[in-house]
Design an enzyme around this catalytic site. Structure first.
Site, short mmCIF file in Angstrom:
data_model
loop_
_atom_site.label_atom_id
_atom_site.label_comp_id
_atom_site.label_asym_id
_atom_site.label_seq_id
_atom_site.Cartn_x
_atom_site.Cartn_y
_atom_site.Cartn_z
N SER A 1 -15.62 -10.41 1.46
CA SER A 1 -16.90 -9.76 1.22
C SER A 1 -17.55 -10.42 0.00
O SER A 1 -16.89 -10.64 -1.02
CB SER A 1 -16.68 -8.26 0.95
OG SER A 1 -17.89 -7.64 0.65
N GLY A 2 -18.79 -10.81 0.13
CA GLY A 2 -19.49 -11.47 -0.97
C GLY A 2 -19.33 -12.98 -0.99
O GLY A 2 -19.85 -13.66 -1.89
N SER A 3 -18.66 -13.53 0.00
CA SER A 3 -18.44 -14.99 0.00
C SER A 3 -19.66 -15.76 0.53
O SER A 3 -19.70 -16.99 0.45
CB SER A 3 -17.19 -15.34 0.82
OG SER A 3 -17.35 -14.92 2.17
N GLY A 4 -20.61 -15.05 1.10
CA GLY A 4 -21.84 -15.72 1.55
C GLY A 4 -21.94 -15.89 3.06
O GLY A 4 -22.75 -16.69 3.54
N SER B 1 -13.39 -10.55 9.23
CA SER B 1 -12.24 -10.92 10.08
C SER B 1 -11.04 -11.41 9.27
O SER B 1 -10.70 -12.59 9.32
CB SER B 1 -12.64 -11.95 11.14
OG SER B 1 -13.39 -13.01 10.60
N1 LIG Z 1 -12.38 -1.51 3.26
C1 LIG Z 1 -13.26 -2.49 3.42
N2 LIG Z 1 -12.83 -3.77 3.44
C2 LIG Z 1 -13.73 -4.76 3.60
N3 LIG Z 1 -15.06 -4.58 3.77
C3 LIG Z 1 -15.52 -3.30 3.77
C4 LIG Z 1 -14.64 -2.22 3.59
N4 LIG Z 1 -15.37 -1.08 3.62
C5 LIG Z 1 -16.64 -1.44 3.83
N5 LIG Z 1 -16.74 -2.77 3.91
C6 LIG Z 1 -18.01 -3.47 4.19
O1 LIG Z 1 -17.90 -3.85 5.55
C7 LIG Z 1 -18.22 -5.23 5.71
C8 LIG Z 1 -17.16 -5.94 6.58
O2 LIG Z 1 -17.28 -5.53 7.88
P1 LIG Z 1 -16.58 -6.37 9.00
O3 LIG Z 1 -16.83 -5.66 10.28
O4 LIG Z 1 -17.06 -7.77 8.92
O5 LIG Z 1 -15.05 -6.28 8.57
S1 LIG Z 1 -13.73 -6.58 9.40
O6 LIG Z 1 -13.89 -7.93 10.00
O7 LIG Z 1 -13.58 -5.56 10.43
O8 LIG Z 1 -12.64 -6.54 8.44
C9 LIG Z 1 -18.21 -5.84 4.36
O9 LIG Z 1 -19.41 -6.60 4.38
P2 LIG Z 1 -19.47 -8.12 3.94
O10 LIG Z 1 -19.65 -8.04 2.47
O11 LIG Z 1 -20.70 -8.61 4.64
O12 LIG Z 1 -18.26 -8.87 4.37
C10 LIG Z 1 -18.26 -4.69 3.38
O13 LIG Z 1 -19.56 -4.57 2.89
N1 LIG Z 2 -24.35 -20.42 -1.41
C1 LIG Z 2 -24.52 -19.44 -2.28
N2 LIG Z 2 -24.62 -19.69 -3.58
C2 LIG Z 2 -24.78 -18.71 -4.47
N3 LIG Z 2 -24.83 -17.40 -4.15
C3 LIG Z 2 -24.73 -17.10 -2.86
C4 LIG Z 2 -24.56 -18.09 -1.86
N4 LIG Z 2 -24.48 -17.49 -0.67
C5 LIG Z 2 -24.59 -16.17 -0.91
N5 LIG Z 2 -24.76 -15.93 -2.22
C6 LIG Z 2 -24.90 -14.62 -2.83
O1 LIG Z 2 -23.67 -13.95 -2.72
C7 LIG Z 2 -23.86 -12.59 -2.40
C8 LIG Z 2 -23.09 -12.25 -1.14
O2 LIG Z 2 -23.64 -12.95 -0.07
P1 LIG Z 2 -23.52 -12.40 1.41
O3 LIG Z 2 -24.14 -13.41 2.29
O4 LIG Z 2 -24.03 -11.01 1.49
O5 LIG Z 2 -21.94 -12.41 1.58
P2 LIG Z 2 -21.04 -11.73 2.70
O6 LIG Z 2 -21.86 -11.62 3.93
O7 LIG Z 2 -19.88 -12.67 2.85
O8 LIG Z 2 -20.63 -10.42 2.13
C9 LIG Z 2 -25.37 -12.39 -2.29
O9 LIG Z 2 -25.82 -11.84 -3.48
C10 LIG Z 2 -25.90 -13.77 -2.08
O10 LIG Z 2 -27.19 -13.90 -2.61
#
Ligand SMILES: Nc1ncnc2c1ncn2[C@@H]1O[C@H](COP(=O)(O)OS(=O)(=O)O)[C@@H](OP(=O)(O)O)[C@H]1O
Ligand SMILES: Nc1ncnc2c1ncn2[C@@H]1O[C@H](COP(=O)(O)OP(=O)(O)O)[C@@H](O)[C@H]1O
Length: 288
Positions: free
Chosen positions: A120-123, A192
């Site tokens: 989560s947060g990896s982009g 995933s």
């Molecule tokens: N427990 C827990 N662990 C990880 N992530 C959590 C959790 N609870 C809520 N979220 C939010 O749900 C987003 C991930 O959903 P996904 O459907 O991609 O997850 S998974 O593949 O089923 O693990 C994930 O969004 P991304 O930041 O876009 O990855 C989180 O914002």
């Molecule tokens: N290539 C990048 N370089 C710097 N910051 C990024 C980059 N991609 C995404 N971000 C920042 O990282 C945060 C998480 O991105 P996001 O796309 O929502 O990640 P994810 O979907 O994996 O949770 C956001 O604040 C976004 O603006």
């Protein structure tokens, strides 16, 4: 009653068919090729089926058969195999004359799945959007399946415990497969975290059509970004089983593309999108 022209007996299959009202192993059911006068077809089959498609019950090593709506689908000259898939019994694949190649010809591209995985947060979502935009500006059709978004609808019944994550990924993998079959470049941006779930999705697609992209961004950077404040909540014990904190993330071992973090720097989303596009170009996905 009609005379049989030929019988195809004993289909070797572990699934079941009907014998009267009883379920029996399919090997007891024979498939028959009937020649019916057109008049008989219209009289006997017009009530619930059109004249080209009828439902029949095949008889066991018999020379006669009668129409009955309870068993196999019998379509023109083609005999289909009845299958069992999971809990879906007595199902028959229905083929269309318009196939993937025809749709790809219309779209001038090849359907595939770009599977973006990472913490989560990896982009992931940012890359998915940049990629979709870059493809769109080249006249290519892509569609994003974002984990967060799919959980607002199709997968709203699923939690984040391991078996629900597995089901979440399975469903997204199946939907992605349909998009790829439609000729569309399907971008799945889904956390995933478990390798076997991703590998199961890979196995749904023809060799090469599943392109796994790993957002290799360290936890500290994802946590520092924390755009939704979820890491903070997880650290405070307000979210249990958060990936990277108290639930595992298994990085890919053999992904097609890895987009690494270089020190504190990260390529821009547009630069990353171009890396994926170069891969698609090289592999011929941007032409029919
Ligand atoms: N427990 C827990 N662990 C990880 N992530 C959590 C959790 N609870 C809520 N979220 C939010 O749900 C987003 C991930 O959903 P996904 O459907 O991609 O997850 S998974 O593949 O089923 O693990 C994930 O969004 P991304 O930041 O876009 O990855 C989180 O914002
Ligand atoms: N290539 C990048 N370089 C710097 N910051 C990024 C980059 N991609 C995404 N971000 C920042 O990282 C945060 C998480 O991105 P996001 O796309 O929502 O990640 P994810 O979907 O994996 O949770 C956001 O604040 C976004 O603006």
């Amino acid at each position: 009653m009609v005379v049989l022209k030929s019988v195809r007996p004993a289909i070797s299959c572990s699934s079941f068919g009907f014998d009267g009202d009883q379920l029996v192993p399919l090997h007891k059911v024979s498939f028959v090729n009937l020649t019916l006068p057109a008049s008989l077809l219209s009289v006997r089959l017009s009530s619930r089926n059109n004249a080209k498609l009828s439902l029949v019950q095949a008889t066991k090593e018999s020379s006669t058969a009668s129409t009955n709506d309870s068993a196999a689908v019998f379509s023109g000259e083609n005999l289909h195999q009845i299958a069992t898939n999971g809990k879906a019994t007595n199902i028959v694949w229905h083929k269309s004359s318009v196939g993937k190649v025809h749709r790809q010809e219309v779209l001038q591209q090849k359907g595939c799945v770009i599977w973006i995985t990472g913490l989560s947060g990896s982009g992931k979502s940012t890359l998915a959007c940049a990629l979709c935009q870059a493809l769109y500006s080249r006249g290519k059709l892509a569609y994003i399946l974002d984990g967060d978004n799919v959980r607002h609808g199709l997968n709203r019944d699923l939690s984040f415990k391991a078996e629900d994550r597995a089901e979440n990924i399975r469903r997204i993998g199946e939907v992605a497969k349909l998009f790829a079959d439609a000729g569309i470049i399907c971008i799945a941006s889904v956390l995933s975290p478990y390798r076997k779930d991703r590998d199961a999705c890979r196995s749904l697609l023809p060799e090469g059509d599943f392109i796994e992209v790993f957002m290799n961004v360290p936890l500290q950077i994802c946590e520092a970004r924390d755009p939704k404040g979820l890491y903070k909540l997880a650290r405070a014990g307000k979210i249990n089983g958060f990936t990277g904190i108290d639930d595992p993330y298994e990085p890919p071992l053999n992904c097609e593309l890895e987009l690494p973090q270089k020190g504190n720097n990260c390529a821009s989303p547009c630069e990353m999108a171009e890396i994926v596009i170069s891969y698609l170009e090289e592999k011929g996905y941007l032409q029919a």
